[in-house]
Write an enzyme that holds these catalytic residues in place. Structure first.
Site, short mmCIF file in Angstrom:
data_model
loop_
_atom_site.label_atom_id
_atom_site.label_comp_id
_atom_site.label_asym_id
_atom_site.label_seq_id
_atom_site.Cartn_x
_atom_site.Cartn_y
_atom_site.Cartn_z
N CYS A 252 0.82 -1.21 -0.10
CA CYS A 252 -0.30 -0.02 0.01
C CYS A 252 0.80 1.36 -0.13
CB CYS A 252 -1.11 0.11 1.03
SG CYS A 252 -2.49 1.04 0.99
N HIS B 207 -4.03 -4.56 -0.06
CA HIS B 207 -3.58 -5.26 1.05
C HIS B 207 -3.76 -6.47 1.24
CE1 HIS B 207 -3.21 -1.54 3.78
NE2 HIS B 207 -3.79 -0.94 2.86
N GLU C 118 -2.97 -8.78 3.40
CA GLU C 118 -3.52 -9.22 4.59
C GLU C 118 -4.86 -9.20 4.81
OE1 GLU C 118 -2.52 -4.78 5.42
OE2 GLU C 118 -1.84 -6.45 4.11
#
Length: 207
Positions: free
Chosen positions: A82, A188, A190
């Protein structure tokens, strides 16, 4: 071991949890020696470019910034996520003009100024699919056009040679960029479910 750069930006619990889940040994650190001895580096980031690059430049007297650049030049695998990805670029035009780390050619520019469809909202937030443009080991465990989670108002421009996957949001959003051993991911992983975990598994194989 993967060194996650600790420069005082963001909550890294989700990222570290995802790395642990995919059996990637990791350590959050601002220690120059730990970073130099690591097998790979991750530069995370949330928030505004100006604040993040300022913190990186001031942390430990600028040692972190210098170490990241030097390790990248030596050929160490490095991943930006990011805002971390955006900091790899030459420049950012987020609330001014600021120099980045110069590891990816191009500039970070506002999405809204380039949208022709003014009904689209900025930030570009939510699930969007990614189109794999160039075959790469980081995509080993995913299929083309899988969905990932984005949250950003600025995007990479003038970086066509580095784009290995993109996403459409009226404009072409570089989703994954690469310059030799330097990778940047705009979304992202995650927060991107199994697809994000599989991207991290591909990163693990690169290590």
């Amino acid at each position: 071991m993967v060194a996650i750069i600790d420069y005082g930006v963001g909550n890294l619990f989700s990222l570290m949890s995802s790395l642990n889940y995919t059996d990637i040994d990791n350590k959050l650190t601002d220690d120059e020696n730990v970073i130099k001895n690591a097998d790979a580096i991750i530069l995370p980031g949330v928030g505004a470019f100006r604040d993040a690059i300022d913190k990186l430049e001031k942390k430990n007297g600028g040692v972190l910034k210098h170490t990241i650049i030097e390790e990248a030049k030596k050929g160490k695998l490095i991943l930006g996520i990011c805002l971390g990805m955006q900091m790899f670029f030459d420049k950012s035009y987020e609330y001014g003009e600021y120099n980045g780390l110069g590891l990816i050619k191009g500039s970070i520019c506002p999405i809204d100024k380039d949208l022709t469809n003014k009904d689209l909202k900025v930030p570009h937030m939510g699930w969007n699919n990614i189109n794999i443009k160039k075959d790469d080991k980081i995509f080993k465990y995913i299929n083309n056009m899988e969905y990932v989670y984005f949250v950003h108002s600025y995007y990479g421009k003038y970086c066509d040679e580095s784009i290995i996957a993109d996403s459409e949001y009226d404009v072409r959003i570089p989703a994954v960029v690469k310059n030799d051993n330097v990778y940047g991911i705009q979304f992202h992983p995650e927060k991107s479910g199994n697809t994000g975990l599989n991207i991290l598994r591909g990163f693990k194989d690169l290590i």
